[in-house]
Design an enzyme around this catalytic site. Structure first.
Site, mmCIF file in Angstrom:
data_model
loop_
_atom_site.group_PDB
_atom_site.id
_atom_site.type_symbol
_atom_site.label_atom_id
_atom_site.label_comp_id
_atom_site.label_asym_id
_atom_site.label_seq_id
_atom_site.Cartn_x
_atom_site.Cartn_y
_atom_site.Cartn_z
ATOM 1 C CG HIS A 1 48.305 -17.181 0.156
ATOM 2 N ND1 HIS A 1 49.571 -16.851 -0.297
ATOM 3 C CD2 HIS A 1 47.494 -17.101 -0.929
ATOM 4 C CE1 HIS A 1 49.518 -16.564 -1.578
ATOM 5 N NE2 HIS A 1 48.270 -16.703 -1.994
ATOM 6 C CB CYS B 1 38.763 -29.015 -4.060
ATOM 7 S SG CYS B 1 37.646 -27.685 -3.580
#
Length: 874
Positions: free
Chosen positions: A454, A831
């Site tokens: 993250h 992506c």
């Protein structure tokens, strides 16, 4: 019979894969008639055979090496190991891709006590002879037998102190002879045997050492960082010695035909008289500028300048050369395409086109896309950095340099930043709720996670420096401190991070802003001219989107809507939705968020000016949005009319043992269709409003439903999306087209892509999750054990940084073929973070993808990579 050894006269520049870069270039310079000390190259195939044979040089390879020595004796008129007319050689590595510093050179091989005495008498220069011998003992001990340099350096320093001199060149022949004895004694103490006197034994062990160096830790790390396969192996070059240390009419140097820092045309380099090659780079003496050579050796300098012109014209690129002058005569020891900064690379490429030496396509192809990062992010002041020592090292997850005061929570990062403090956010790992603090920080440091954690993904999107996965840190978040390299850092202490190398430094190292030159724009324009694949960006905010458009993005390939929920005004409403008991309560909470979402999407459409925008609906599990602080839990309980205990029970019920495979993605929309309906309203209303303001723009929203693994899931959620969207469009009276597609991030989706394609207008590969699910390990935890996999040669690269083309790539290929067959109008992109990795972009181009999408600051890297792929794959 296989040929394992080639004389320089037998090779040429096209044989790079077999002879390595250095060997191929030595052969090419020989063919050009340049003054090259002759020798031979042991091939890269011999290196791979060495490993297949259990790290032994087999008899056939050894036989060919000895035959090559015989040929060298004929060429030079000297004999290897002869006491009266000895042949001395250098031994150097040379892989097909340049790997600077991976293997040190061994000079003066072939010397022993008897040979050195002969040389001392025959040359009338005993100091030179003993200098060569002490160097050889030191190099052989260090490079071949791995006895550290420091032991020998200490002996040299002691000798200089004893004699009252400062420089090595001030030591006499007797001093050097004494040192040679001390070096051999040191060797015996460390190794347990006498220093080898047989030149053939010395040569055999030196060649083995070069082969071994291909598998040493620094070489393995360098290969991973530079996409160099382990299977390539390294060649070995054995070359007749040319001596730059025979007196003041001798010398050695390193030079470039253009400045490697700026790209300016003109000789750039350093030179030392009465020295051997390693002295220039070792820093033992302060070298002279290359122009000083003209005064010292005018004839050799004129010849050298002509050689430089010949080589640059021949290779059509800036050359990095090593040379020696022996009694005024020039010898060329090496040439290669020189390493250069990104700024220099752009200037050199453009200048070579202007000078008629390269075409535009060739200029585009000769630039390493990864180097562009340094042009787009702040970097450390190199003068200060040279004096700094890294305390630790993590994974360089988002490039650039950052320094600031340590804080341990997102809230503190925001508060300190408001006071004007520059901060570095240090966390065990980050989560979506840290987003505001991450935006406020100069840099981010985490103990856990890798290049697609993250922290890494979000930091790259924001262009913020990030070092992740520094497992050496002992974290104590509760007491706001951490320990690294036996030093404890408290809140407010200063650290500096290098997001490119992963290095962590104590204190503040000043940074300098990135500079984008005119050549950057020129190269990007050429790249746009030749690439066939579009480049979009992953962007969640208007600021990120604008930056990406500035850098050349042609749309948004991924907008992560969950990042929009963490603003203070929105998170409370979203938590109300999570804790609601009825559909009506959930819808009422979502209605509070709707205008914010719509406003976000309007700003994105405005920033992209009619280019495509792909919006992914809510993806992460709901537990990531619930409060963790007692104060926030109490606030939510009061808002919901519930007790604190009831809210805590709801939070506990959301806990999942494996959230990666839990209640997230389209599963949320299946359970709570009202979430998908609200997001659809926001997407369509925003598009309608912007289209009214800009009727000439091609506003066509792309709604992406994540984590689909079964066509019925997509069909079920799509029904709510289409019903809601069509109702909104009908009510507006505006004509608006939109698309509904899905992320292919579950292997089952790839395997059943023909079914899913019938319900999807587009596919977008989410290769972060597709990699996790294909390999079956978490991207946040893999860093803990991947080093063992690298050491065991199970993996050569982090599959989250460089796309696994054999496994994940095969699923992609299958999904594309099945999907296109079922829906010929299907458009397909990627992506995941691989969208900014050059080798992965090349693979995507090969598969025929319509676009790749990457973080804003990686857009130029992807564009250049796409252009190179198109040029290479013609």
């Amino acid at each position: 019979m296989a040929k394992w050894v080639y004389m320089f006269t037998e090779g040429n520049a096209t044989m790079r894969n077999l002879l390595g870069g250095k060997g191929a270039n030595l052969a090419e310079m020989t063919n050009l008639g340049l003054p090259v000390p002759q020798g031979f190259t042991v091939t890269t195939e011999a290196c791979t055979q060495y490993y297949e044979d259990g790290r032994q040089i087999n008899d056939e390879i050894m036989k060919q090496i000895l035959e090559a020595i015989d040929q060298m004796e004929v060429i030079t008129g000297k004999k290897f190991g002869d006491k009266t007319n000895p042949l001395l050689v250098s031994v150097r590595s040379g892989a097909r891709a340049s790997m600077p510093g991976m293997m040190d050179t061994i000079l003066n091989l072939g010397l022993n006590e008897e040979v050195v005495e002969t040389l001392a008498c025959a040359s009338g220069n005993p100091r030179w002879a003993w200098d060569c011998y002490r160097r050889f003992i030191q190099m052989f001990s260090d490079v071949v037998m791995e006895v550290g340099k420091k032991y020998f350096e200490e002996l040299i320093d002691q000798m200089k102190a004893k004699r009252g001199v400062k420089l090595d060149v001030e030591l006499t022949a007797d001093d050097l002879k004494e040192l040679a004895g001390q070096f051999k004694a040191e060797y015996k103490e460390k190794i347990g045997t006498d220093f080898p006197t047989d030149p053939k034994e010395q040569l055999t062990e030196a060649i083995k050492a070069v082969f071994r160096s291909w598998d040493n830790p620094r070489a393995n790390v360098y290969r991973r960082d530079n996409d160099i396969p382990y299977s390539w192996g390294t060649a070995v070059n054995v070359q007749m010695m040319a001596f730059g240390n025979m007196g003041d009419d001798c010398g050695t140097g390193v030079a470039f035909t253009r400045d490697p820092a700026t790209g300016e045309k003109g000789l750039f380099g350093e030179f030392l008289t009465n020295a051997q090659g390693e002295d220039v780079v070792a820093g033992v003496r302060t070298p002279m500028q290359i122009t000083e050579m003209e005064r010292k050796f005018p004839e050799a300098f004129i010849e050298f300048k002509n050689v430089c012109k010949t080589l640059e014209k021949h290779y059509r690129d800036m050359q990095d050369m090593e040379f020696t002058v022996e009694h005024g005569k020039l010898y060329m020891l090496q040439t290669r395409n020189g390493k250069r900064t990104a700024q220099a690379a752009l200037k050199i490429a453009c200048d070579l086109v202007d000078e008629g030496m390269r075409t535009e396509e060739e200029a585009v192809a000769m630039i390493d896309p990864r180097n562009l990062d340094t042009l787009l992010h702040p970097q450390f002041d190199q003068k200060v950095l040279k004096r700094a020592t890294a305390l630790g090292k993590g994974i360089g997850a988002s490039p650039g340099a950052a320094c600031g005061k340590v804080v341990f929570s997102a809230e503190d990062a925001v508060e300190w930043a408001k006071r004007g403090e520059k901060v570095v956010l240090v966390r065990l790992e980050t989560s979506p709720e840290d987003i505001t603090g991450m935006k406020s920080a100069q840099g981010i440091l985490t103990v856990r996670g890798g290049t697609t954690s993250h922290a890494a993904v979000v930091a790259r999107g924001m262009g913020t420096c990030c070092v992740s996965g520094c497992g050496d840190i002992a974290m104590d978040e509760e007491n706001k401190k951490f320990t690294l390299a036996a030093k404890t850092f408290h809140e407010g202490d200063a650290i500096s991070l290098d997001g490119t190398t992963g290095n962590i430094y104590e204190g503040i190292i000043p940074t300098v802003d990135a500079t984008i030159t005119g050549e950057f724009e020129k190269i990007m324009n050429w790249a746009d001219k030749y690439r066939t694949m579009k480049v979009r960006t992953n962007a969640d905010t208007p600021a990120d989107a604008k930056k990406a458009v500035e850098l050349g993005a042609e749309g948004i390939g991924l907008c992560r809507t969950e990042h929009m929920f963490f603003d203070e005004n929105r998170i409370a409403a979203f938590r109300e939705m999570i804790c609601a008991d009825t559909v009506e309560e959930r819808e009422a909470a979502l209605d509070k968020i709707l205008p914010y979402q719509q406003g976000d999407f309007e700003a994105l459409y405005e920033a992209l000016e009619g280019n495509p925008v792909t919006i992914r609906f809510l993806d992460p599990p709901l537990h990531e949005f619930v409060p963790t602080e007692e104060e926030d839990i109490k606030k939510l309980a009061d808002a919901q009319g519930k007790t604190v205990e009831q809210i805590k029970n709801i939070i506990a019920s959301l806990h999942e043992f494996n959230p990666m495979m839990g209640h997230r993605g389209c599963r949320l929309a299946v359970t709570y269709p009202e979430i998908a309906k609200m997001q659809t309203k926001a997407v369509i209303r925003a598009a309608i409003k912007v289209k009214k303001n800009h009727p000439d723009w091609n506003i066509k929203p792309e709604i992406m439903i994540p984590l689909v693994g079964e066509v019925k899931e997509l069909k079920y959620v799509k029904k709510f999306v289409v019903e809601t969207a069509d109702a909104e469009i009908a009510a507006s009276g505006i004509e608006l087209e939109y698309e509904v597609g899905t992320m292919i991030e579950i292997p089952r989706a790839a395997l059943t892509a023909d079914e899913i394609a019938k319900e999807a207008d587009f596919f977008c590969f989410g290769t972060n999750d597709l990699t996790q699910m294909t390999f079956g390990f978490s991207r946040d935890d893999a860093g803990k054990f991947l080093d063992a996999y690298y050491d065991a040669k199970i993996y050569e690269n982090d599959p989250f940084a460089k796309l696994d083309q054999k496994g994940v790539g095969k699923l992609m290929e299958m999904a594309i073929a099945l999907g296109k067959e079922a829906n010929p109008n299907l458009h397909i992109g990627i992506c995941g973070e691989h969208g900014g990795d050059p080798s992965s972009v090349e693979f995507c181009n090969e598969l025929g993808l319509n676009y790749v999408s990457c973080s804003p600051f990686r857009v130029p890297i992807a564009k250049l990579s796409a252009a190179q792929a198109a040029i290479n794959q013609r």
